[in-house]
Design a protein around this motif. Structure first.
Motif, mmCIF file in Angstrom:
data_model
loop_
_atom_site.group_PDB
_atom_site.id
_atom_site.type_symbol
_atom_site.label_atom_id
_atom_site.label_comp_id
_atom_site.label_asym_id
_atom_site.label_seq_id
_atom_site.Cartn_x
_atom_site.Cartn_y
_atom_site.Cartn_z
ATOM 1 N N GLY A 122 0.811 -1.211 0.000
ATOM 2 C CA GLY A 122 0.000 0.000 0.000
ATOM 3 C C GLY A 122 0.843 1.260 0.000
ATOM 4 O O GLY A 122 2.076 1.210 -0.085
ATOM 5 N N VAL A 123 0.178 2.397 0.089
ATOM 6 C CA VAL A 123 0.850 3.703 0.081
ATOM 7 C C VAL A 123 0.531 4.432 1.381
ATOM 8 O O VAL A 123 -0.645 4.615 1.723
ATOM 9 C CB VAL A 123 0.402 4.557 -1.124
ATOM 10 C CG1 VAL A 123 0.999 5.966 -1.045
ATOM 11 C CG2 VAL A 123 0.813 3.889 -2.434
ATOM 12 N N GLN A 124 1.570 4.837 2.077
ATOM 13 C CA GLN A 124 1.384 5.539 3.351
ATOM 14 C C GLN A 124 1.132 7.014 3.120
ATOM 15 O O GLN A 124 1.789 7.653 2.301
ATOM 16 C CB GLN A 124 2.617 5.359 4.238
ATOM 17 C CG GLN A 124 2.435 5.891 5.654
ATOM 18 C CD GLN A 124 3.654 5.662 6.514
ATOM 19 O OE1 GLN A 124 4.777 5.978 6.120
ATOM 20 N NE2 GLN A 124 3.457 5.106 7.699
ATOM 21 N N VAL A 125 0.159 7.546 3.843
ATOM 22 C CA VAL A 125 -0.162 8.978 3.799
ATOM 23 C C VAL A 125 0.009 9.536 5.205
ATOM 24 O O VAL A 125 -0.614 9.040 6.147
ATOM 25 C CB VAL A 125 -1.604 9.222 3.304
ATOM 26 C CG1 VAL A 125 -1.948 10.713 3.373
ATOM 27 C CG2 VAL A 125 -1.781 8.706 1.885
ATOM 28 N N LEU A 126 0.862 10.541 5.350
ATOM 29 C CA LEU A 126 1.115 11.161 6.648
ATOM 30 C C LEU A 126 0.855 12.658 6.555
ATOM 31 O O LEU A 126 1.425 13.334 5.697
ATOM 32 C CB LEU A 126 2.564 10.926 7.088
ATOM 33 C CG LEU A 126 2.999 9.477 7.317
ATOM 34 C CD1 LEU A 126 4.491 9.417 7.621
ATOM 35 C CD2 LEU A 126 2.199 8.833 8.440
ATOM 36 N N PHE A 127 -0.004 13.160 7.430
ATOM 37 C CA PHE A 127 -0.298 14.597 7.482
ATOM 38 C C PHE A 127 0.378 15.218 8.691
ATOM 39 O O PHE A 127 0.334 14.672 9.801
ATOM 40 C CB PHE A 127 -1.811 14.835 7.609
ATOM 41 C CG PHE A 127 -2.542 14.906 6.304
ATOM 42 C CD1 PHE A 127 -2.619 16.090 5.587
ATOM 43 C CD2 PHE A 127 -3.173 13.780 5.787
ATOM 44 C CE1 PHE A 127 -3.294 16.155 4.383
ATOM 45 C CE2 PHE A 127 -3.860 13.831 4.589
ATOM 46 C CZ PHE A 127 -3.924 15.027 3.882
ATOM 47 N N GLN A 129 0.548 19.364 10.408
ATOM 48 C CA GLN A 129 -0.411 20.458 10.448
ATOM 49 C C GLN A 129 -0.248 21.425 9.283
ATOM 50 O O GLN A 129 -1.100 22.291 9.086
ATOM 51 C CB GLN A 129 -0.293 21.216 11.776
ATOM 52 C CG GLN A 129 -0.739 20.378 12.967
ATOM 53 C CD GLN A 129 -0.852 21.204 14.235
ATOM 54 O OE1 GLN A 129 -0.288 22.286 14.350
ATOM 55 N NE2 GLN A 129 -1.589 20.693 15.190
ATOM 56 N N ASP A 130 0.825 21.256 8.493
ATOM 57 C CA ASP A 130 1.007 22.147 7.336
ATOM 58 C C ASP A 130 1.666 21.427 6.162
ATOM 59 O O ASP A 130 2.413 22.025 5.395
ATOM 60 C CB ASP A 130 1.812 23.383 7.717
ATOM 61 C CG ASP A 130 3.191 23.026 8.267
ATOM 62 O OD1 ASP A 130 3.473 21.827 8.458
ATOM 63 O OD2 ASP A 130 3.997 23.946 8.506
ATOM 64 N N GLY A 131 1.367 20.136 6.015
ATOM 65 C CA GLY A 131 1.934 19.405 4.892
ATOM 66 C C GLY A 131 1.449 17.965 4.867
ATOM 67 O O GLY A 131 0.849 17.474 5.829
ATOM 68 N N VAL A 132 1.701 17.283 3.753
ATOM 69 C CA VAL A 132 1.317 15.881 3.614
ATOM 70 C C VAL A 132 2.397 15.129 2.849
ATOM 71 O O VAL A 132 2.951 15.636 1.871
ATOM 72 C CB VAL A 132 -0.058 15.734 2.900
ATOM 73 C CG1 VAL A 132 -0.030 16.350 1.500
ATOM 74 C CG2 VAL A 132 -0.480 14.268 2.817
ATOM 75 N N GLU A 199 -11.705 13.153 8.333
ATOM 76 C CA GLU A 199 -12.577 14.253 8.761
ATOM 77 C C GLU A 199 -11.826 15.189 9.705
ATOM 78 O O GLU A 199 -12.018 16.411 9.663
ATOM 79 C CB GLU A 199 -13.822 13.707 9.457
ATOM 80 C CG GLU A 199 -14.778 12.944 8.542
ATOM 81 C CD GLU A 199 -15.503 13.853 7.546
ATOM 82 O OE1 GLU A 199 -15.403 15.097 7.682
ATOM 83 O OE2 GLU A 199 -16.171 13.324 6.645
ATOM 84 N N ARG A 200 -10.977 14.621 10.537
ATOM 85 C CA ARG A 200 -10.164 15.444 11.440
ATOM 86 C C ARG A 200 -9.207 16.323 10.641
ATOM 87 O O ARG A 200 -9.033 17.504 10.946
ATOM 88 C CB ARG A 200 -9.391 14.523 12.390
ATOM 89 C CG ARG A 200 -8.531 15.260 13.397
ATOM 90 C CD ARG A 200 -7.969 14.288 14.423
ATOM 91 N NE ARG A 200 -7.014 14.941 15.293
ATOM 92 C CZ ARG A 200 -5.753 14.566 15.461
ATOM 93 N NH1 ARG A 200 -5.298 13.524 14.802
ATOM 94 N NH2 ARG A 200 -4.949 15.208 16.270
ATOM 95 N N VAL A 201 -8.579 15.745 9.623
ATOM 96 C CA VAL A 201 -7.687 16.508 8.760
ATOM 97 C C VAL A 201 -8.457 17.617 8.055
ATOM 98 O O VAL A 201 -8.007 18.769 7.989
ATOM 99 C CB VAL A 201 -7.008 15.582 7.725
ATOM 100 C CG1 VAL A 201 -6.290 16.410 6.659
ATOM 101 C CG2 VAL A 201 -6.031 14.641 8.409
#
Length: 286
Positions: A122-127, A129-132, A199-201
């Motif tokens: 899979g592909v990891q997505v990390l947020f 507070q000002d980037g992804v 939704e939090r993001v």
């Protein structure tokens, strides 16, 4: 024009470091040969002139890549992680198909270019507070600046996505300097089991967009200070160059270089300070 995000920042730092060292050697050997011969030649002038340009550009780019490397490293280590999920191969396949359908129907192409094949893990997505960070590609998500997001929404498709409207400001110069804004779209895949985190993001970035939340409030203030300090130091360098201008022949045009370079850097410092002041979201909230 689209932003494809940042990747391989560590490799880019090394390349810039090599260029800084090579250009510094060119400058030093050029000055040494010029003093030894007692006059300037085309070779020494080229080494000093081109070496100085490459040195400063490589230094600035290297510091920028180093800054990006540290941001990504801290996010991957979990220090700045705000939310995250892993998009399964099945979800990623659906994301790639839906994203392609958006483009075929006339929507903007995604700044994040989906992989042609889904990784087995899979592909990891990390947020933050000002980037992804999507896989190995990082996108800044500031609310102000030359590169920022202007709006954010949730696309509630079979595989959900968070869509950011991105704005990049570029400048061009012919007879006059002109700035233009280029709009693009960043669609971030959401795992089917990460609805709550998504939704939090979404709520966070909507609050940032409304300037209800200020991320890193001292960021632009530090840039203002940096610009003003740089302007002061460069102005002093230019002043010394102008004071010694009558000794250009004796000092091999070093005073002339100090005057010209100092003036240019001082103007750039004032520009940085002024732009940073206009970008400061804390001022906009007043």
């Amino acid at each position: 024009m689209q932003s494809r995000g940042a990747r391989n920042t560590g490799r880019n730092v090394i390349i810039c470091l090599i260029l800084v060292i090579a250009s510094a050697i060119a400058i030093v050997t050029g000055i040494y040969d010029m003093i030894a011969m007692g006059h300037e030649t085309g070779s020494t002038a080229a080494r000093i002139g081109f070496g100085a340009v490459i040195f400063f550009l490589s230094l600035i780019l290297g510091l920028n890549f180093l800054w990006g490397y540290r941001i990504i490293a801290r996010l991957e280590a979990g220090e700045t992680k705000f939310a995250g999920w892993t998009v399964s191969p099945a979800d990623y396949d659906r994301f790639r198909e839906i994203d392609g359908n958006f483009v075929s129907k006339g929507s903007r192409e995604n700044d994040y270019r989906p992989l042609r094949t889904s990784p087995p893990g899979g592909v990891q997505v990390l947020f933050s507070q000002d980037g992804v960070l999507i896989g190995d590609r990082y996108f800044g998500l500031a609310s102000t600046g030359l590169n920022h997001f202007s709006d954010v929404a949730m696309i509630r498709s079979t595989t959900p996505m968070i869509e950011f409207g991105m704005v990049t400001t570029t400048g061009s110069s012919t007879n006059t300097v002109r700035f233009r804004r280029i709009h693009s779209t960043l669609r971030v895949p959401v795992s089917s089991d990460a609805t709550h985190a998504a939704e939090r993001v979404l709520g966070h970035y909507q609050a940032v967009q409304r300037h209800e939340v200020i991320v890193r409030p001292g960021f632009w203030k530090s840039r203002i200070r940096f610009g003003l300090i740089g302007t002061g130091l460069a102005s002093a360098c230019a002043a010394i160059g102008f004071l010694l201008r009558e000794r250009n022949d004796e000092l091999y045009n070093i005073p002339l270089f100090m005057a010209v370079a100092g003036t240019i850097v001082a103007i750039a410092g004032l520009f940085l300070a002024g732009m940073s002041r206009s970008f400061d979201p804390a001022r906009r909230r007043r």
